[in-house]
Enzyme design. Structure first.
Site, PDB file in Angstrom:
ATOM      1  N   ILE A  12      27.535  47.552  25.777  1.00 20.77           N
ATOM      2  CA  ILE A  12      26.761  46.497  25.095  1.00 20.77           C
ATOM      3  C   ILE A  12      25.882  47.126  24.014  1.00 20.77           C
ATOM      4  O   ILE A  12      25.795  46.618  22.891  1.00 20.77           O
ATOM      5  CB  ILE A  12      25.915  45.681  26.100  1.00 20.77           C
ATOM      6  CG1 ILE A  12      26.835  45.010  27.131  1.00 20.77           C
ATOM      7  CG2 ILE A  12      25.082  44.617  25.364  1.00 20.77           C
ATOM      8  CD1 ILE A  12      26.132  44.256  28.234  1.00 20.77           C
ATOM      9  N   ASP A  15      20.298  58.146  24.112  1.00 21.12           N
ATOM     10  CA  ASP A  15      21.275  57.919  25.189  1.00 21.12           C
ATOM     11  C   ASP A  15      21.586  59.267  25.844  1.00 21.12           C
ATOM     12  O   ASP A  15      21.714  60.277  25.144  1.00 21.12           O
ATOM     13  CB  ASP A  15      22.554  57.315  24.588  1.00 21.12           C
ATOM     14  CG  ASP A  15      23.439  56.643  25.623  1.00 21.12           C
ATOM     15  OD1 ASP A  15      23.744  55.451  25.452  1.00 21.12           O
ATOM     16  OD2 ASP A  15      23.850  57.319  26.589  1.00 21.12           O
ATOM     17  N   THR A  24      27.036  57.303  30.900  1.00 20.99           N
ATOM     18  CA  THR A  24      28.126  56.314  30.832  1.00 20.99           C
ATOM     19  C   THR A  24      28.401  55.933  29.376  1.00 20.99           C
ATOM     20  O   THR A  24      29.483  55.472  29.047  1.00 20.99           O
ATOM     21  CB  THR A  24      27.816  55.044  31.657  1.00 20.99           C
ATOM     22  OG1 THR A  24      26.541  54.545  31.242  1.00 20.99           O
ATOM     23  CG2 THR A  24      27.782  55.342  33.142  1.00 20.99           C
ATOM     24  N   TYR A  71      20.512  46.029  42.400  1.00 18.08           N
ATOM     25  CA  TYR A  71      20.611  46.039  40.933  1.00 18.08           C
ATOM     26  C   TYR A  71      19.825  44.856  40.345  1.00 18.08           C
ATOM     27  O   TYR A  71      18.962  45.023  39.484  1.00 18.08           O
ATOM     28  CB  TYR A  71      22.084  45.986  40.509  1.00 18.08           C
ATOM     29  CG  TYR A  71      22.279  45.607  39.073  1.00 18.08           C
ATOM     30  CD1 TYR A  71      21.892  46.464  38.057  1.00 18.08           C
ATOM     31  CD2 TYR A  71      22.832  44.363  38.723  1.00 18.08           C
ATOM     32  CE1 TYR A  71      22.042  46.095  36.724  1.00 18.08           C
ATOM     33  CE2 TYR A  71      22.997  43.996  37.407  1.00 18.08           C
ATOM     34  CZ  TYR A  71      22.597  44.867  36.408  1.00 18.08           C
ATOM     35  OH  TYR A  71      22.743  44.501  35.105  1.00 18.08           O
ATOM     36  N   PHE A  82      39.559  37.930  44.327  1.00 16.62           N
ATOM     37  CA  PHE A  82      38.651  37.874  45.477  1.00 16.62           C
ATOM     38  C   PHE A  82      38.327  36.430  45.863  1.00 16.62           C
ATOM     39  O   PHE A  82      37.355  35.860  45.390  1.00 16.62           O
ATOM     40  CB  PHE A  82      37.363  38.637  45.179  1.00 16.62           C
ATOM     41  CG  PHE A  82      37.566  40.111  44.903  1.00 16.62           C
ATOM     42  CD1 PHE A  82      38.485  40.858  45.629  1.00 16.62           C
ATOM     43  CD2 PHE A  82      36.833  40.752  43.921  1.00 16.62           C
ATOM     44  CE1 PHE A  82      38.667  42.226  45.380  1.00 16.62           C
ATOM     45  CE2 PHE A  82      36.998  42.104  43.667  1.00 16.62           C
ATOM     46  CZ  PHE A  82      37.926  42.848  44.398  1.00 16.62           C
TER      47      PHE A  82
HETATM   48  N1  UFG Z   1      37.011  39.510  40.534  1.00 17.30           N
HETATM   49  C1  UFG Z   1      38.230  39.479  41.177  1.00 17.30           C
HETATM   50  N2  UFG Z   1      38.932  40.645  41.277  1.00 17.30           N
HETATM   51  C2  UFG Z   1      38.471  41.828  40.774  1.00 17.30           C
HETATM   52  C3  UFG Z   1      37.231  41.843  40.128  1.00 17.30           C
HETATM   53  C4  UFG Z   1      36.506  40.659  40.024  1.00 17.30           C
HETATM   54  O1  UFG Z   1      38.688  38.431  41.639  1.00 17.30           O
HETATM   55  O2  UFG Z   1      39.157  42.850  40.935  1.00 17.30           O
HETATM   56  C5  UFG Z   1      36.243  38.251  40.414  1.00 17.30           C
HETATM   57  C6  UFG Z   1      34.902  38.292  41.112  1.00 17.30           C
HETATM   58  O3  UFG Z   1      35.038  37.975  42.467  1.00 17.30           O
HETATM   59  C7  UFG Z   1      34.111  37.286  40.312  1.00 17.30           C
HETATM   60  C8  UFG Z   1      34.709  37.362  38.904  1.00 17.30           C
HETATM   61  O4  UFG Z   1      35.968  38.019  39.051  1.00 17.30           O
HETATM   62  O5  UFG Z   1      34.340  36.012  40.811  1.00 17.30           O
HETATM   63  C9  UFG Z   1      33.853  38.177  37.965  1.00 17.30           C
HETATM   64  O6  UFG Z   1      33.531  39.400  38.593  1.00 17.30           O
HETATM   65  P1  UFG Z   1      32.797  40.607  37.859  1.00 17.30           P
HETATM   66  O7  UFG Z   1      32.664  41.702  38.861  1.00 17.30           O
HETATM   67  O8  UFG Z   1      33.457  40.898  36.573  1.00 17.30           O
HETATM   68  O9  UFG Z   1      31.374  39.977  37.480  1.00 17.30           O
HETATM   69  P2  UFG Z   1      30.250  39.344  38.404  1.00 17.30           P
HETATM   70  O10 UFG Z   1      30.177  37.898  38.046  1.00 17.30           O
HETATM   71  O11 UFG Z   1      30.402  39.686  39.820  1.00 17.30           O
HETATM   72  O12 UFG Z   1      28.987  40.159  37.918  1.00 17.30           O
HETATM   73  C10 UFG Z   1      28.657  40.275  36.554  1.00 17.30           C
HETATM   74  C11 UFG Z   1      28.207  41.694  36.243  1.00 17.30           C
HETATM   75  C12 UFG Z   1      26.963  42.035  36.971  1.00 17.30           C
HETATM   76  C13 UFG Z   1      25.931  41.014  36.685  1.00 17.30           C
HETATM   77  C14 UFG Z   1      26.441  39.630  36.983  1.00 17.30           C
HETATM   78  C15 UFG Z   1      25.469  38.611  36.553  1.00 17.30           C
HETATM   79  O13 UFG Z   1      29.198  42.603  36.608  1.00 17.30           O
HETATM   80  O14 UFG Z   1      26.498  43.289  36.550  1.00 17.30           O
HETATM   81  O15 UFG Z   1      27.640  39.386  36.290  1.00 17.30           O
HETATM   82  O16 UFG Z   1      25.826  37.374  37.060  1.00 17.30           O
HETATM   83  F1  UFG Z   1      24.843  41.259  37.409  1.00 17.30           F
END
Ligand code: UFG
Length: 322
Positions: free
Chosen positions: A12, A31, A35, A139, A206
């Site tokens: 970002i 930085d 990462t 986090y 998931f």
């Molecule tokens: N998902 C899958 N399979 C995967 C990875 C993700 O089905 O292999 C699903 C998750 O269950 C979720 C959606 O895809 O429903 C998005 O998942 P992400 O992990 O990409 O994102 P999250 O919504 O869990 O979290 C993101 C950021 C976090 C932040 C959050 C804020 O990764 O850092 O949004 O809401 F905090």
């Protein structure tokens, strides 16, 4: 105006640097490249390699600066539950170091990279900034604590801040200037891309029994270039109003995991090998943002966040590597 972008070599952060350069700011990036990546640096921005836990280095980087964007943080939700000490140190202590260096050097304006994770598992699906904050992972808690610290530094030290609560950041800039792929990505779209290109044999969705349109989780995916423009507008706002604010950044509409996979298949004409799996713990069924405040106060509008654009721009970068 010279802006210090802390964490400016990250995914970002580098998009923010690009936006600030394009709108006429002088930019200095700080930085530690843990990462963040050198490939994400822009020639026109000065670069200092340093760590936010190194106070003298931070104070040196703060000289001659008019405002700070701070994005340097640990951000893996799962890891934060195993290593809270690491998140407390880097996110909380690290940010306090940045703020103290600002106070020491008389820098007043601060734009902070916050997250929708501060809300936790809210009872409503569409969240505004008044939705109660109940983070369910360390986090999100670390970012909430920082927001609290910011309010106190405003009152006690006169730091004026805008904390931007990002929803799901995705996509790459249109011109392909940001080239770094996140290492070991944990988020949905990079995982879909890695599956297309065979880095992963298959991926797992998931949960398919959520109370959503197709049973899979719904999220508010916001293009990183749209996030970037909000940072620049936040500085303009701070200069004009001198008032601290907290704002959501999302599109207000949601897409399911299945929809993300199917649209990727349609846009790229490539198959995504996936299977339906169990729910991941801590996933709310649906999360979307009201971002009226950012629209009203900053004049912000998401312009790049169509699903096709998000997927195309990400696919283009992955194609360069695979
Ligand atoms: N998902 C899958 N399979 C995967 C990875 C993700 O089905 O292999 C699903 C998750 O269950 C979720 C959606 O895809 O429903 C998005 O998942 P992400 O992990 O990409 O994102 P999250 O919504 O869990 O979290 C993101 C950021 C976090 C932040 C959050 C804020 O990764 O850092 O949004 O809401 F905090």
């Amino acid at each position: 105006m010279r802006i210090l972008v802390v964490g400016g070599a990250g995914y970002i952060g580098s998009h923010v640097v690009k936006e600030l350069l394009n709108t006429g700011y002088d930019v200095r990036v700080f930085d530690n490249l843990s990462t963040g990546q050198e490939i994400n640096l822009f020639e026109k921005a000065e670069f200092i390699r340093g760590d936010i836990l190194d106070v003298p280095a931070l104070e040196k980087a703060m000289k001659g600066i008019d405002g700070v964007v701070h994005l340097a943080a640990k951000k893996a939700v799962g890891e934060s539950m195993e290593k809270p000490d690491l998140y407390a140190l880097n996110n909380l202590n690290g940010t306090i170091n940045v703020l103290n260096a600002m106070v020491k050097e008389g820098v007043k304006y601060f734009v902070f990279s916050s997250t929708a994770a501060v809300y936790g598992m809210p009872e409503v699906e569409v969240l505004d900034e008044q939705t109660p904050l109940n983070p369910i992972n360390f986090y999100g808690f670390s970012k909430k604590m920082i927001e609290d610290v910011l309010s106190w530094y405003d009152k006690l030290k006169g730091i004026k801040f805008v904390a931007l609560r990002y929803f799901n950041a995705v996509g790459y800039d249109k011109e392909g200037d940001v080239k770094g792929l996140e290492k070991n990505p944990q988020n949905l779209l990079p995982i879909i891309m890695e599956t297309i290109f065979g880095v992963r044999e298959k991926m797992t969705v998931f949960g398919s029994d959520y109370p959503t349109k197709d049973g899979t989780c719904v999220r508010d995916y916001i293009h990183v270039s749209d996030l970037a423009s909000a940072h620049e507008l936040a500085f303009k706002y701070l200069l004009k109003s001198n008032e601290s604010q907290v704002m959501n950044l999302g599109t207000g509409s949601g897409h399911s995991v299945k929809e993300m996979i199917e649209t990727t298949q349609a846009v790229t004409k490539k198959k995504v090998a996936y299977e339906m799996g169990a729910r991941r713990s801590g996933d709310p069924a649906a999360l979307m943002a009201y971002s009226e405040k950012a629209k009203e106060l900053l004049g912000w509008q998401p312009k790049h966040s169509s699903l096709e654009n998000i997927i195309e721009s990400t696919y283009r970068i992955y194609q360069k590597y695979f």
